[in-house]
Scaffold this motif. Structure first.
Motif, short mmCIF file in Angstrom:
data_model
loop_
_atom_site.label_atom_id
_atom_site.label_comp_id
_atom_site.label_asym_id
_atom_site.label_seq_id
_atom_site.Cartn_x
_atom_site.Cartn_y
_atom_site.Cartn_z
N GLY A 170 -4.51 8.26 -0.26
CA GLY A 170 -5.01 7.11 0.58
C GLY A 170 -6.59 6.82 0.64
O GLY A 170 -7.36 6.13 1.19
N ARG B 28 0.85 -1.19 0.02
CA ARG B 28 0.09 -0.14 -0.13
C ARG B 28 0.93 1.34 -0.20
O ARG B 28 0.65 2.30 -0.82
CB ARG B 28 -0.94 0.04 1.16
CG ARG B 28 -1.80 1.21 1.42
CD ARG B 28 -2.59 1.21 2.48
NE ARG B 28 -3.64 2.28 2.54
CZ ARG B 28 -5.00 2.56 2.98
NH1 ARG B 28 -5.68 1.36 3.18
NH2 ARG B 28 -5.31 3.72 2.89
N GLN B 29 1.73 1.36 0.79
CA GLN B 29 2.57 2.64 0.87
C GLN B 29 3.47 2.82 -0.38
O GLN B 29 3.52 3.87 -0.85
CB GLN B 29 3.62 2.45 2.20
CG GLN B 29 4.36 3.84 2.31
CD GLN B 29 3.52 4.87 2.64
OE1 GLN B 29 2.61 4.87 3.45
NE2 GLN B 29 3.67 6.07 1.71
N GLN C 190 0.84 4.18 -3.03
CA GLN C 190 0.43 5.48 -2.72
C GLN C 190 1.97 6.40 -3.02
O GLN C 190 1.75 7.52 -3.91
CB GLN C 190 0.23 5.88 -1.22
CG GLN C 190 -1.03 5.19 -0.87
CD GLN C 190 -1.40 5.57 0.62
OE1 GLN C 190 -1.78 4.78 1.48
NE2 GLN C 190 -0.98 6.84 1.06
#
Length: 484
Positions: free
Chosen positions: A75, A37-38, A41
């Protein structure tokens, strides 16, 4: 936005982690890991949010890529999914198999100077996350209509149209000769590019949406246990969409072309995919469609050829060579696929074409000749010319012909002489309405366009569904007026 975006000047491009070649040679699992996820992003924040987004312009679906990249960077993943799925019925599939290097990423405006935004991997991440979180739900029409639509073909074009028409409340029936949905997504594209659970997951969602599937049911000119007559479909439904794709393999002649061990790419890939799905395939068990321990030569330079060479590696071939008559810069296949194939041990023989196939009853080798590029032909591509006295031989126990696909002769197969086709055998349609020469019969995807990309089939299916909706509403209005 300014704080989260335009970070391409300070953040380098990162593609998803790729499994080591030695590991991925042993199985048919996808070779790319999902972006954490990071990282998704951070990579999304590299987007420049340009005024004219060439990534969207060069996407056949016109996906609002900068918007869902911005939302991912912030996010706001559920919103990113809603924007992504608004224009694409199967973003998790396109994120895996689209040639982004030729489409969205290949036209990213931060190139040259900075590497493009990692669009495909982020698209896959968004939709996989949406499935995990339960954001992907069955279609729920506001109003149910009594009109029914029959769709021939459960490939990407037919399925995209089915989703759009079901959302509008039509009763949708999909017919396909295979026992599973997906068409080439299921039986043509190997699992290392698209794992089959991804397609089967969509099948379950479509069933929950109210789409009725008639699998293992081909279309022909008569009704029997295996087929339904095209005329029966027209009588049964208010409108029919033909989205069969193109499945007739192009052939190659020359001395020895009829020897055993020379097979069609689609037969070879279908057998491999069926085995991966747990099916019993006699031709695979006998070795006829199995590369294990063999010297394999694949003829062709498109994505299908790449699928074949990489499948042969995983089946345990002794050697795998790809014979292509043009050079690397002029091959139609994805650049990434060529690189992946080379990493896995495939040898490319550029600027070479087959001249004859050697052997008595079974192929033992391919006699090839060196080629040189000449002047551009009518299509704009450089022509190829053989180099005199340059013949050489490649050892081969299995030769796979991956030369592309042409349409099947549907008017003959279906007993519909009034169904007009072009000189290439594709169905002729009104380019605005998608209607064929038969009233109430529409067509979309490769059967109209010719062999092309999954993303183009999705676009055509969506556009055809919109035109079918307009026509069906007109028909319903006329009938209502006549009844008064």
């Amino acid at each position: 936005m300014a704080e989260r975006m335009l970070k391409f000047v300070s953040v380098a491009q990162e593609q998803p982690e790729k499994r080591p070649a030695e590991s991925r040679r042993r199985d048919f699992n996808e070779i790319y890991d999902e972006l954490p996820r990071q990282q998704a992003q951070t990579q999304s924040s590299r987007c420049s949010q340009c005024g004219v987004p060439f990534c969207s312009v060069h996407c056949p679906l016109g996906n609002n890529i900068p918007d869902w990249l911005m939302m991912t960077a912030a996010g706001r993943l559920e919103e990113a999914y809603e924007v992504s799925s608004a224009t694409n019925n199967f973003p998790e599939i396109c994120g895996r198999i689209c040639p982004q290097d030729r489409l969205c990423e290949g036209n990213c405006v931060i190139e040259p100077g900075f590497e493009s935004v990692t669009i495909g991997a982020v698209e896959r991440f968004i939709t996989d996350t949406a499935f995990e979180q339960g954001w992907v739900r069955p279609v729920t029409p506001v109003t149910e209509r009594t009109q029914t639509v029959g769709i021939i073909g459960a490939g990407p074009g037919g399925l995209a149209a089915a989703v759009q028409l079901r959302e509008l409340g039509f009763q949708v029936h999909v017919y396909d000769r295979y026992d599973r949905i997906g068409g080439l997504m299921m039986y043509g594209i190997p699992g290392f590019k698209l794992e089959k659970d991804i397609v089967l997951r969509r099948h379950r969602l479509l069933v929950d949406s109210g789409v009725t599937f008639h699998l293992g049911k081909g279309v022909g000119d008569v009704d029997n246990d295996d087929t339904i007559a095209f005329s029966t479909l027209r009588d049964r439904h208010d409108a029919v969409l033909i989205a069969t794709g193109v499945y007739k393999s192009r052939d190659i002649g020359g001395p020895g072309a009829g020897l055993g061990g020379i097979v069609r790419a689609l037969d070879y890939l279908t057998a491999s995919n069926r085995v991966s799905l747990g099916d019993s395939v006699a031709e695979y068990d006998s070795g006829a469609l199995n590369a294990a321990g063999k010297s394999v030569v694949v003829i062709g330079g498109g994505d299908t050829a790449m699928d074949c060479v990489r499948t042969a590696i995983r089946q345990g071939a002794r050697s795998v060579r790809c014979l292509y008559r043009r050079d690397r810069a002029n091959m139609p296949g994805s650049v990434r696929e060529v690189k992946n194939a080379e990493e896995e041990g495939v040898e490319f023989v550029w600027l070479a074409g087959p001249e004859a196939f050697l052997g008595d009853d079974h192929v033992t080798g391919v006699r090839a000749v060196r080629m040189k590029l000449g002047l551009p032909d009518a299509s704009g591509r450089q022509s190829v010319e053989p180099v005199e006295g340059s013949a050489f031989t490649l050892e081969a126990d299995l030769v796979v012909k991956a030369l592309g696909f042409d349409p099947e002769p549907l008017p003959t197969l279906w007993g519909q002489p009034d169904l007009q086709v072009s000189r290439w055998g594709t169905l002729m349609v009104d380019r605005q309405t998608f209607m064929t020469s038969l009233p109430g019969v529409f067509a979309a995807g490769d059967i109209v366009r010719g062999a092309s990309l999954v993303v183009w089939a999705i676009r055509d299916g969506r556009d055809a569904a919109a035109q079918m909706h307009r026509w069906l509403e007109t028909v319903a209005a006329v009938r209502a007026e006549a009844a008064e």
